[in-house]
Enzyme design. Structure first.
Site, PDB file in Angstrom:
ATOM      1  N   TYR A   1      55.560  57.466  37.475  1.00  0.00           N
ATOM      2  CA  TYR A   1      56.146  58.816  37.578  1.00  0.00           C
ATOM      3  C   TYR A   1      55.171  59.919  37.160  1.00  0.00           C
ATOM      4  O   TYR A   1      55.609  61.056  36.937  1.00  0.00           O
ATOM      5  CB  TYR A   1      57.371  58.955  36.662  1.00  0.00           C
ATOM      6  CG  TYR A   1      58.361  57.823  36.686  1.00  0.00           C
ATOM      7  CD1 TYR A   1      59.068  57.514  37.840  1.00  0.00           C
ATOM      8  CD2 TYR A   1      58.621  57.076  35.534  1.00  0.00           C
ATOM      9  CE1 TYR A   1      59.997  56.484  37.843  1.00  0.00           C
ATOM     10  CE2 TYR A   1      59.545  56.054  35.527  1.00  0.00           C
ATOM     11  CZ  TYR A   1      60.233  55.763  36.696  1.00  0.00           C
ATOM     12  OH  TYR A   1      61.158  54.751  36.691  1.00  0.00           O
TER      13      TYR A   1
ATOM     14  N   CYS B   1      43.046  46.468  37.225  1.00  0.00           N
ATOM     15  CA  CYS B   1      42.129  46.987  38.238  1.00  0.00           C
ATOM     16  C   CYS B   1      42.889  47.795  39.286  1.00  0.00           C
ATOM     17  O   CYS B   1      43.001  47.391  40.443  1.00  0.00           O
ATOM     18  CB  CYS B   1      41.356  45.834  38.874  1.00  0.00           C
ATOM     19  SG  CYS B   1      40.020  46.419  39.900  1.00  0.00           S
TER      20      CYS B   1
ATOM     21  N   GLU C   1      76.908  58.464  29.539  1.00  0.00           N
ATOM     22  CA  GLU C   1      76.136  57.222  29.491  1.00  0.00           C
ATOM     23  C   GLU C   1      74.677  57.467  29.143  1.00  0.00           C
ATOM     24  O   GLU C   1      73.787  57.228  29.972  1.00  0.00           O
ATOM     25  CB  GLU C   1      76.157  56.545  30.867  1.00  0.00           C
ATOM     26  CG  GLU C   1      77.479  56.014  31.301  1.00  0.00           C
ATOM     27  CD  GLU C   1      77.436  55.485  32.734  1.00  0.00           C
ATOM     28  OE1 GLU C   1      78.424  54.890  33.138  1.00  0.00           O
ATOM     29  OE2 GLU C   1      76.428  55.691  33.426  1.00  0.00           O
TER      30      GLU C   1
ATOM     31  N   GLY D   1      71.318  60.816  31.374  1.00  0.00           N
ATOM     32  CA  GLY D   1      70.298  61.744  31.862  1.00  0.00           C
ATOM     33  C   GLY D   1      69.783  62.753  30.862  1.00  0.00           C
ATOM     34  O   GLY D   1      68.869  63.509  31.181  1.00  0.00           O
TER      35      GLY D   1
HETATM   36  N1  LLP Z   1      73.874  55.613  33.859  1.00  0.00           N
HETATM   37  C1  LLP Z   1      73.387  55.139  35.020  1.00  0.00           C
HETATM   38  C2  LLP Z   1      74.300  54.711  36.070  1.00  0.00           C
HETATM   39  C3  LLP Z   1      72.001  55.066  35.219  1.00  0.00           C
HETATM   40  O1  LLP Z   1      71.520  54.597  36.362  1.00  0.00           O
HETATM   41  C4  LLP Z   1      71.121  55.488  34.183  1.00  0.00           C
HETATM   42  C5  LLP Z   1      69.672  55.426  34.363  1.00  0.00           C
HETATM   43  C6  LLP Z   1      71.690  55.958  32.980  1.00  0.00           C
HETATM   44  C7  LLP Z   1      73.078  56.013  32.861  1.00  0.00           C
HETATM   45  C8  LLP Z   1      70.869  56.392  31.804  1.00  0.00           C
HETATM   46  O2  LLP Z   1      70.039  57.465  32.087  1.00  0.00           O
HETATM   47  P1  LLP Z   1      69.200  58.126  30.873  1.00  0.00           P
HETATM   48  O3  LLP Z   1      70.179  58.709  29.887  1.00  0.00           O
HETATM   49  O4  LLP Z   1      68.396  57.055  30.263  1.00  0.00           O
HETATM   50  O5  LLP Z   1      68.362  59.157  31.526  1.00  0.00           O
HETATM   51  N2  LLP Z   1      62.769  54.306  34.403  1.00  0.00           N
HETATM   52  C9  LLP Z   1      62.993  55.734  34.456  1.00  0.00           C
HETATM   53  C10 LLP Z   1      64.444  56.082  34.208  1.00  0.00           C
HETATM   54  C11 LLP Z   1      65.387  55.438  35.197  1.00  0.00           C
HETATM   55  C12 LLP Z   1      66.826  55.635  34.842  1.00  0.00           C
HETATM   56  C13 LLP Z   1      67.711  54.883  35.732  1.00  0.00           C
HETATM   57  N3  LLP Z   1      69.097  55.080  35.457  1.00  0.00           N
HETATM   58  C14 LLP Z   1      62.070  56.425  33.446  1.00  0.00           C
HETATM   59  O6  LLP Z   1      61.340  55.746  32.746  1.00  0.00           O
HETATM   60  O7  LLP Z   1      62.031  57.633  33.393  1.00  0.00           O
END
Ligand code: LLP
Length: 436
Positions: free
Chosen positions: A325, A356, A282, A247
């Site tokens: 988003y 489109c 993560e 995150g």
């Molecule tokens: N761990 C788990 C269980 C997750 O579901 C996710 C992301 C992460 C780690 C990694 O999160 P990050 O560090 O990348 O924020 N498509 C969306 C983001 C969806 C993320 C889903 N889960 C976007 O483009 O903003």
């Protein structure tokens, strides 16, 4: 999470805290576009390495798992693993790709979210060959389904921490009933898990793209996880890892400050408190976002009364984030730099893709140099959730992806790729018989 202005290089090999769109070399990008065409993703594994190193420096004694879903390219998986990261996979397919990239099973975790039977069958079969693989399960049901398949390996329980955060409501996971087992139900489930599996710890994920203002939510999540770990330890259930998810946000706007990783790490440690468990994180986006740009060409210019509309060859099928988003991605017109510094007035520009649908806009009424047909544009922070969320809607073949060094990473798709799965006589077989 706490923000600081972009400072000097954070660590000798960790590079600057953020790579801005302006930092990419215009001539190199223009050469890559000329050679490979657009839309084109350009990806720099060297920047991935820098991002890994800053994370490693900020989070010592932490198990770092790269969330593969952000960018599942083979070279990316190999680069992050080479930097000491394990791989967190969201599907059986990602598990398969991680192993195919040479990552050992002991460094692979599968996070099962409402896992289809096909995924469980495949992952359990994989586990039989790679018994050190870990599965994270977020429902009592999933534990039963794993046991039914004969799985008795390493298992983490995904917790619903009752609190979440993220850049958009659609990516806030913590607290949503879809994800994880309620905090109060975890001790009982962990006990039953320890009888049936090798209980390997607890996991929670707040959401994605957590900003400076949301540090308090992150802290609260970690603190609840620390409390839970101590409760389990008091019940005689050793907790190997407390995984507090990914995150970590990145600045999508040019003027937004970089994340202060040290401050986030300090807050995380403090909120976790005393435990024998190893902290795990993560990150996905943080590792790859600023390692990628998207190149696109202006093909149509229209002077509408309210704005100038620049039609571009990258659409929501290439980069979905703005449509899904309302995500902001910086845009840079490389032609105004490479054409001998040609002067262009700034106008309110709307950049629209070829699909489109009104949602197919990269930006709306943004102050940019007046677009002209043939202009090459670069779109920033496209390395995370860019290529991975691309689709072939409208029978638009997938874009190509190249390394900054010119290596082809993923070839451009073709219409034949899109129709590959179609049965040519599919309708004929289903057509009513002529005598009916
Ligand atoms: N761990 C788990 C269980 C997750 O579901 C996710 C992301 C992460 C780690 C990694 O999160 P990050 O560090 O990348 O924020 N498509 C969306 C983001 C969806 C993320 C889903 N889960 C976007 O483009 O903003």
């Amino acid at each position: 999470m706490s923000d600081v202005p972009e400072g000097p290089r954070a660590a000798s090999d960790g590079g600057p805290a953020v790579r801005r769109l302006a930092d990419w070399e215009a001539n190199t990008l223009a050469e890559l576009a000329a050679e490979h065409g657009t839309p084109l993703y350009v990806f720099d594994p060297a920047r991935v390495r820098e991002n890994c190193r800053r994370l490693t420096a900020a989070f010592p004694d932490t198990e770092i798992q790269y969330a593969a879903k952000a960018h599942t390219g083979r070279r990316t998986l190999q680069t992050v693993h080479d930097e000491g990261f394990a791989i967190e996979c969201a599907s059986a397919g990602e598990v398969q790709r991680a192993l195919a990239a040479g990552i050992p099973g002991s460094d692979v975790t599968y996070t099962a979210v409402n896992p289809p039977a096909r995924d469980l069958d495949a992952v359990v079969k994989t586990w039989e060959e790679h018994p050190s693989l870990t599965i994270t399960a977020g429902a009592a049901d999933t534990l039963d389904r794993l046991a039914e398949r004969g799985f008795d390996g390493r298992l983490r329980i995904r917790v619903n921490p009752g609190i979440g955060a993220g850049h958009h409501e659609k990516v806030v996971t913590g607290g949503h009933p879809k994800f994880g087992v309620g905090l109060d139900r975890v001790p009982e489930l962990a006990e039953s898990a320890a009888e049936r599996f090798e209980f390997a710890g607890i996991h929670a994920h707040a959401g994605s793209g957590i900003s400076g203002e949301q540090l308090a939510d992150h802290r609260e999540l970690v603190s609840r996880m620390g409390d839970l770990a101590r409760t389990l330890e008091d019940c005689g259930l050793p907790v190997e890892t407390v995984d507090v998810g990914g995150g970590f946000g990145v600045p999508y706007r040019e003027e937004a400050p970089a994340l202060d990783l040290e401050a986030v790490a300090a807050a995380t440690r403090e909120a976790l408190g005393e435990t024998d468990a190893t902290l795990a994180i993560e990150p996905g986006r943080y590792v790859v976002a600023d390692a990628g740009v998207l190149l696109t060409t202006v093909n149509t210019v229209k002077e509408a009364p309210e704005m100038v509309v620049g039609g571009i060859d990258a659409g929501m099928t290439t980069l979905l984030r703005p449509a899904l988003y309302d995500a902001y991605h910086a845009v840079r017109n490389l032609d105004t730099e490479t054409d001998d510094g040609e002067d262009r007035e700034t106008v309110g520009a709307t950049l629209a893709g070829p699909v489109c649908e009104t949602a197919d806009l990269l930006c709306e009424n943004r102050p940019l140099p007046r677009p002209e047909r043939g202009d090459l544009l670069a779109v920033g922070n496209a390395g995370a959730y860019g290529y991975e969320m691309a689709s072939t809607y409208n029978t638009r073949p997938l874009p190509a992806e190249v390394g900054l060094d010119g290596d082809l990473l993923r070839r451009r798709g073709t219409v034949a790729d899109v129709t590959e799965f179609e049965e040519p006589n599919g309708f004929a077989a289903a057509a009513p018989r002529s005598d009916q």
